[in-house]
Design an enzyme around this catalytic site. Sequence first.
Site, short mmCIF file in Angstrom:
data_model
loop_
_atom_site.label_atom_id
_atom_site.label_comp_id
_atom_site.label_asym_id
_atom_site.label_seq_id
_atom_site.Cartn_x
_atom_site.Cartn_y
_atom_site.Cartn_z
CB SER A 128 -9.71 -5.76 -10.11
OG SER A 128 -9.96 -6.86 -9.25
CE1 TYR A 153 -5.08 -5.03 -7.70
CE2 TYR A 153 -7.03 -6.38 -7.32
CZ TYR A 153 -6.04 -5.91 -8.17
OH TYR A 153 -6.02 -6.30 -9.48
#
Length: 340
Positions: A128, A153
């Site tokens: 990501s 995350y």
Amino acid sequence: MNHILVTGAAGFIGFHVSARLLAQGHQVTGIDNLNRHYDVGLKRDRLAELQKYSAFQFHEGDITDVACLSNLFSQNSCQKVIHLAAEVGVRNSLLKPLEYVQSNVLGFVNLLEQCRLKKIEHVVYASSSSVYGANRKIPYSTHDAVDHPVSLYAATKRADELIAHSYSHLYDLPTTGLRFFTVYGPWGRPDMAVYLFTKAILEGTPIKVFNHGDLKRDFTFVDDIVNGVLGVLEQIPVRNEGETNFTADEMELSTVAPYRLYNIGNHQPVGIARLIDVIEQRVGKTAIRENYPMQPGDVLETYADISDLQRATGFSPSTSIEQGIDRFVTWYLDYHSTGK
């Protein structure tokens, strides 16, 4: 044609990747736990589209379940793996940290173990853009250090990259990580900005605009993302003891392991305020904008340096924000016209 395992096959990107592979004649085995992070009905509708292909097999299961994964690999002689299953989203990771670590880190290790044992030819996995965290240099390059994540995350995705490198180095397991930049398009996730904004504008409900709209994201249309994923799938990394194409700075971050890491984005950041303008123009209605301060874990701008991926695969995103929003809204209106 290849037999490919796609984890998170009922998810947004997993669905599109699986559909393209099937259309190209590959055999696809999908696994997904169909969790309730968002509407399970949407996930089942995606699966219904994939199940129109006889070459698609689906297994409902969780990658954190060792026995489940072991059985899956034993029963399916897949050659390559595209790993897209994960707990996703920055804000939700603040609320459910244990779930994120369980799925994103432990689940990934479980998968890599099976790939090692079964001698999988290539593992392509989702990272990501959030790993860049507090980095101030723009655009983001995979040659930049990423030591300051600002969300859990992001930390789990950076952990995946490091774990993948360990497996590549120790066991000669070829792995390629892709740092996705804000993917959107038809069949998208209802918790993401494009879907949320479109829904709110059409329904006449307020939109939460964080940091007063002074945010930029490298919005990337899903078809361009799929092109990139399938482009690297056939570029299987090999050990490279004599790489000489790196600059001195890049050499410090290079590796001899069969491991690669790329940004995959549109290379054209769009302001959130402009995004809303484009959606307004497409649906013919004005948004009700409510301004909010910056959210914990957010960053001001994401911007992908995609030069490495371009050199490796010829990746060239071609969908403008206007074209992408038009295609998303067309799908949205059609999908919800059936009462879904």
